[in-house]
Design a protein around this motif. Structure first.
Motif, mmCIF file in Angstrom:
data_model
loop_
_atom_site.group_PDB
_atom_site.id
_atom_site.type_symbol
_atom_site.label_atom_id
_atom_site.label_comp_id
_atom_site.label_asym_id
_atom_site.label_seq_id
_atom_site.Cartn_x
_atom_site.Cartn_y
_atom_site.Cartn_z
ATOM 1 N N ALA A 189 63.226 32.296 45.859
ATOM 2 C CA ALA A 189 64.657 32.313 46.162
ATOM 3 C C ALA A 189 64.893 32.356 47.665
ATOM 4 O O ALA A 189 65.775 31.675 48.197
ATOM 5 N N ALA A 190 64.093 33.159 48.389
ATOM 6 C CA ALA A 190 64.235 33.250 49.843
ATOM 7 C C ALA A 190 63.896 31.925 50.509
ATOM 8 O O ALA A 190 64.553 31.497 51.463
ATOM 9 N N ARG A 191 62.867 31.254 50.009
ATOM 10 C CA ARG A 191 62.504 29.956 50.585
ATOM 11 C C ARG A 191 63.609 28.933 50.368
ATOM 12 O O ARG A 191 63.985 28.200 51.295
ATOM 13 N N ALA A 192 64.173 28.897 49.171
ATOM 14 C CA ALA A 192 65.241 27.939 48.891
ATOM 15 C C ALA A 192 66.466 28.221 49.760
ATOM 16 O O ALA A 192 67.116 27.296 50.267
ATOM 17 N N GLU A 193 66.766 29.503 49.970
ATOM 18 C CA GLU A 193 67.915 29.854 50.805
ATOM 19 C C GLU A 193 67.690 29.394 52.243
ATOM 20 O O GLU A 193 68.585 28.836 52.884
ATOM 21 N N GLN A 194 66.490 29.626 52.777
ATOM 22 C CA GLN A 194 66.225 29.222 54.154
ATOM 23 C C GLN A 194 66.266 27.708 54.305
ATOM 24 O O GLN A 194 66.691 27.192 55.349
ATOM 25 N N ASP A 195 65.856 26.991 53.289
ATOM 26 C CA ASP A 195 65.968 25.518 53.333
ATOM 27 C C ASP A 195 67.427 25.096 53.387
ATOM 28 O O ASP A 195 67.798 24.175 54.136
ATOM 29 N N ARG A 196 68.275 25.761 52.609
ATOM 30 C CA ARG A 196 69.703 25.420 52.624
ATOM 31 C C ARG A 196 70.342 25.786 53.963
ATOM 32 O O ARG A 196 71.200 25.055 54.476
ATOM 33 N N VAL A 197 69.927 26.916 54.533
ATOM 34 C CA VAL A 197 70.462 27.308 55.838
ATOM 35 C C VAL A 197 70.070 26.286 56.893
ATOM 36 O O VAL A 197 70.894 25.886 57.723
ATOM 37 N N ALA A 198 68.816 25.849 56.881
ATOM 38 C CA ALA A 198 68.368 24.858 57.866
ATOM 39 C C ALA A 198 69.184 23.576 57.743
ATOM 40 O O ALA A 198 69.575 22.969 58.754
ATOM 41 N N ALA A 199 69.470 23.170 56.511
ATOM 42 C CA ALA A 199 70.241 21.945 56.298
ATOM 43 C C ALA A 199 71.689 22.098 56.747
ATOM 44 O O ALA A 199 72.323 21.126 57.181
ATOM 45 N N GLY A 200 72.225 23.314 56.671
ATOM 46 C CA GLY A 200 73.634 23.521 57.008
ATOM 47 C C GLY A 200 73.879 24.047 58.406
ATOM 48 O O GLY A 200 75.031 24.293 58.783
ATOM 49 N N ALA A 205 77.442 25.403 62.973
ATOM 50 C CA ALA A 205 77.684 25.553 64.414
ATOM 51 C C ALA A 205 78.968 24.848 64.824
ATOM 52 O O ALA A 205 79.784 25.386 65.582
ATOM 53 N N GLU A 206 79.169 23.649 64.311
ATOM 54 C CA GLU A 206 80.389 22.905 64.634
ATOM 55 C C GLU A 206 81.626 23.625 64.093
ATOM 56 O O GLU A 206 82.684 23.642 64.740
ATOM 57 N N PHE A 207 81.492 24.235 62.933
ATOM 58 C CA PHE A 207 82.613 24.940 62.325
ATOM 59 C C PHE A 207 82.990 26.181 63.130
ATOM 60 O O PHE A 207 84.168 26.471 63.354
ATOM 61 N N TRP A 208 81.989 26.957 63.590
ATOM 62 C CA TRP A 208 82.260 28.250 64.203
ATOM 63 C C TRP A 208 82.607 28.179 65.684
ATOM 64 O O TRP A 208 83.256 29.097 66.203
ATOM 65 N N ARG A 209 82.193 27.129 66.385
ATOM 66 C CA ARG A 209 82.432 27.099 67.837
ATOM 67 C C ARG A 209 83.889 27.308 68.202
ATOM 68 O O ARG A 209 84.192 28.121 69.084
ATOM 69 N N PRO A 210 84.847 26.619 67.570
ATOM 70 C CA PRO A 210 86.242 26.856 67.967
ATOM 71 C C PRO A 210 86.847 28.125 67.372
ATOM 72 O O PRO A 210 87.925 28.544 67.790
ATOM 73 N N ARG A 211 86.176 28.748 66.417
ATOM 74 C CA ARG A 211 86.754 29.890 65.718
ATOM 75 C C ARG A 211 86.290 31.231 66.264
ATOM 76 O O ARG A 211 87.043 32.198 66.270
ATOM 77 N N TRP A 212 85.034 31.315 66.668
ATOM 78 C CA TRP A 212 84.455 32.616 66.995
ATOM 79 C C TRP A 212 84.649 32.940 68.470
ATOM 80 O O TRP A 212 84.183 32.231 69.352
ATOM 81 N N VAL A 323 85.255 28.790 55.147
ATOM 82 C CA VAL A 323 84.137 29.671 55.493
ATOM 83 C C VAL A 323 83.084 29.652 54.394
ATOM 84 O O VAL A 323 81.873 29.666 54.665
ATOM 85 N N TYR A 324 83.516 29.601 53.135
ATOM 86 C CA TYR A 324 82.573 29.624 52.016
ATOM 87 C C TYR A 324 81.552 28.486 52.093
ATOM 88 O O TYR A 324 80.429 28.624 51.604
ATOM 89 N N ARG A 325 81.924 27.372 52.695
ATOM 90 C CA ARG A 325 80.980 26.251 52.774
ATOM 91 C C ARG A 325 79.734 26.620 53.573
ATOM 92 O O ARG A 325 78.680 26.010 53.398
ATOM 93 N N TYR A 326 79.865 27.616 54.445
ATOM 94 C CA TYR A 326 78.736 28.018 55.291
ATOM 95 C C TYR A 326 78.363 29.474 55.040
ATOM 96 O O TYR A 326 77.821 30.150 55.917
ATOM 97 N N ARG A 327 78.609 29.946 53.840
ATOM 98 C CA ARG A 327 78.449 31.364 53.543
ATOM 99 C C ARG A 327 77.004 31.825 53.670
ATOM 100 O O ARG A 327 76.750 33.025 53.867
#
Length: 569
Positions: A189-200, A205-212, A323-327
């Protein structure tokens, strides 16, 4: 007992890695202890209950795991000591106890015999992520037909939804039902999550730059200053009655969305024009919905309340869905410039929805405190809500060093009054809703980065009950502080260009940056908790020096690290 792995993958999840860093810098402690207490009335079978606890640990081996750093990675490994499962009789006339340790499968016992000192002592006992165990089960006999089962687990292996899973499995095992193995291992499960994080990562980054914007100011009645550090805390219960459900139904929102919009509106009423509230979001998938463990990420939800409450709440809902898209992507992984800390923002929310019924233990009446408090708070103010078919249980956790109980009670009253006003007129302009006015004093005396009193922690997670929300979770101020005026000069680090060059080369390799200056901040360069671990491992391998994690909080620069290496040689 062993931790089941698939294809040899044993790396900790991103959230676990963040908590590892937090604990190694001394910033975790009690804030990461997650308690769960169940009171039983009736003729309880002690042996059957202890055996059921052992069956739960057998099904969820992450509870028997520890964390270890190897080759620049934090790995999940079987603990040398299994989770203790104990029985204590505290029903004697003099309060005496008998502490019979319950043997786990394989002949290993818990932490030996002898009383633990009671429920509060169980909660306050320290967890060591390296040596373990990271979970403890203690069954207390209070009387002939009254018992309390106290479960305390470290947040690295437990979250809000884990409470439901553990109790569901415990009830099944106590009733004699076998517990089937999980469909996938925690490692997979941890490996699959890290793969999804790498893909997203790029999209996040593009989503958060103007918000954070890392503003740490906060206007709050009675607050002397905002806090982003774990500290001993207090609680104030909050009544969120049927009006919340009524507003949600009328506006086509969830109760969570109504509560969050009301909190944003209240903070705006205190004079905060731009409101940022960190929310614990569940990262569970269909494959991990039955897993005990840490599946949560803290992310900020930012707004500037305008228009009617109904309009604002719907706008906030759209922001939440974005936000949920990058949760699953930790904010620190998506952006640079975020140093380890115990909270992303001074105000945070954990909201967990329990859709199933309470667990049923045959022959017993069981009651559960779903919002049990561990005695510590991650920041200035944290709102914890658990939604069940019976309604909402809510509690404000506060840091009494910066916010008095009276002030927290005022905030609770203001939020309650605001919700009642919203229920009466959800389409009213925000400016016409009940408001405490702008009575808050400006926040002040924020401790400087890295100064005494700040608490570094994980930049990779959030403390956990989340959205569609799920579990609870915790993040310190600052990316560096100047040495004290009377501190001795570094041992020639600044005069050793060769050492600076070696450290710069390691940073370039780990961070993937071509040019690094001696005074560049690690976090401004995009570093995060994994970067720290990898740099420490390479310095150890190439220079024979074991760096402390604290140096990356106090002086997160090439020059600062080089000075520490020179001092350690």
């Amino acid at each position: 007992m062993s931790v089941s792995l698939i294809d040899g993958w044993d790396r900790a999840s991103l959230a676990q890695h963040g908590m590892w860093i937090t604990e190694r810098t001394g910033a975790g402690g009690r804030v990461y202890a997650m308690p769960l207490a169940v009171r039983f009335d009736g003729p309880l079978d002690v042996d059957a209950m202890l055996a059921a606890c052992a069956a739960v640990v057998e099904r969820h081996p992450v509870l028997a795991a520890t964390l270890a750093e190897q080759d620049g990675h934090v790995r999940l490994v079987p603990g040398e000591v299994p989770p203790p499962i104990r029985f204590e009789d505290v029903s004697g006339p003099s309060g005496g106890t008998s502490g019979d340790a319950y043997a786990l499968p394989g002949g290993a016992s818990g932490e030996g015999s002898g009383p633990s000192g009671g429920i509060e002592a169980e909660l306050s006992r320290h967890f060591d992520l390296v040596t373990g165990p990271l979970a403890r089960f203690t069954l207390f006999r209070l009387g002939p037909a009254r018992h309390v089962l106290q479960i305390v687990a470290h947040h690295a292996v437990f979250d809000g939804m884990s409470k439901d899973i553990v109790l569901r499995d415990l009830a099944a095992a106590y009733g004699g039902a076998p517990l089937p193995p999980l469909p996938i291992s925690y490692g997979e499960a941890a490996r699959a999550e890290q793969d999804r994080v790498a893909a997203g990562l790029e999209g996040a980054a593009e989503f958060w730059r103007p918000r954070w914007h890392d503003d740490q100011d906060l206007l709050l009645p009675g607050a002397t200053r905002p806090s982003l550090r774990a500290a001993p805390g207090g609680t104030v219960d909050l009544a969120l009655g049927g009006e919340t459900a009524g507003v949600a139904e009328r506006l086509g929102l969830t109760r969570f969305e109504v509560v969050l919009a009301a909190l944003h509106t209240l903070l705006h009423g205190y004079g905060n024009d731009r409101v940022a509230v960190a929310v614990d979001l569940s990262t569970r998938t269909e494959e991990t919905r039955d897993h005990v463990g840490l599946f949560v990420n803290e992310l900020p939800v930012v707004s500037t309340p305008r228009g009617t409450f109904a309009e604002f709440a719907r706008t906030l809902r759209e922001e939440l869905r974005a936000v949920y898209r990058y949760r699953e992507v930790p904010l620190a992984r998506a952006l640079g410039g975020i140093s380890p800390r115990t909270a992303l923002t001074p105000v945070s929310v954990s909201y967990r929805r329990r859709s199933g019924p309470d667990p049923v233990f045959p022959g017993l009446d069981a009651s559960v405190d779903w919002t049990a408090f561990n005695g510590a708070v991650r920041n200035t103010l944290h709102l914890q809500v658990v939604e069940s078919p019976d309604g909402l249980a809510a509690r404000l956790q506060f840091n009494p060093e910066v916010l008095s109980r009276t002030a927290c009670e005022s905030v609770a009253g203001h939020l309650r009054t605001l919700l009642l006003g919203i229920a009466a007129r959800p389409d009213a302009p925000i400016t016409e809703l009940p408001s405490p006015g702008r009575e808050a004093a400006p926040a002040r005396d924020v401790a400087p980065a890295g100064a005494p009193g700040t608490v570094p922690a994980s930049a990779a997670i959030g403390s956990g009950a989340a959205a569609d929300p799920a579990p609870d979770a915790p993040h310190a101020l600052g990316s560096g502080a100047d040495p004290a005026p009377d501190a001795p000069p570094a041992a020639g680090a600044g005069e050793d260009p060769a050492l600076l060059g070696e450290v710069e080369a390691i940073w370039r390799e780990v961070l993937g940056v071509d040019e690094i200056q001696p005074d560049d901040d690690l976090f401004d360069l995009g570093g995060h908790s994994l970067s720290i671990t990898q740099i420490i491992a390479r310095v150890r391998d190439r220079m024979g020096v074991e760096l402390s994690f604290e140096v990356f909080i106090d002086t997160p620069t090439v020059a600062g690290v080089a000075e520490e290496i020179a001092r350690s040689r």
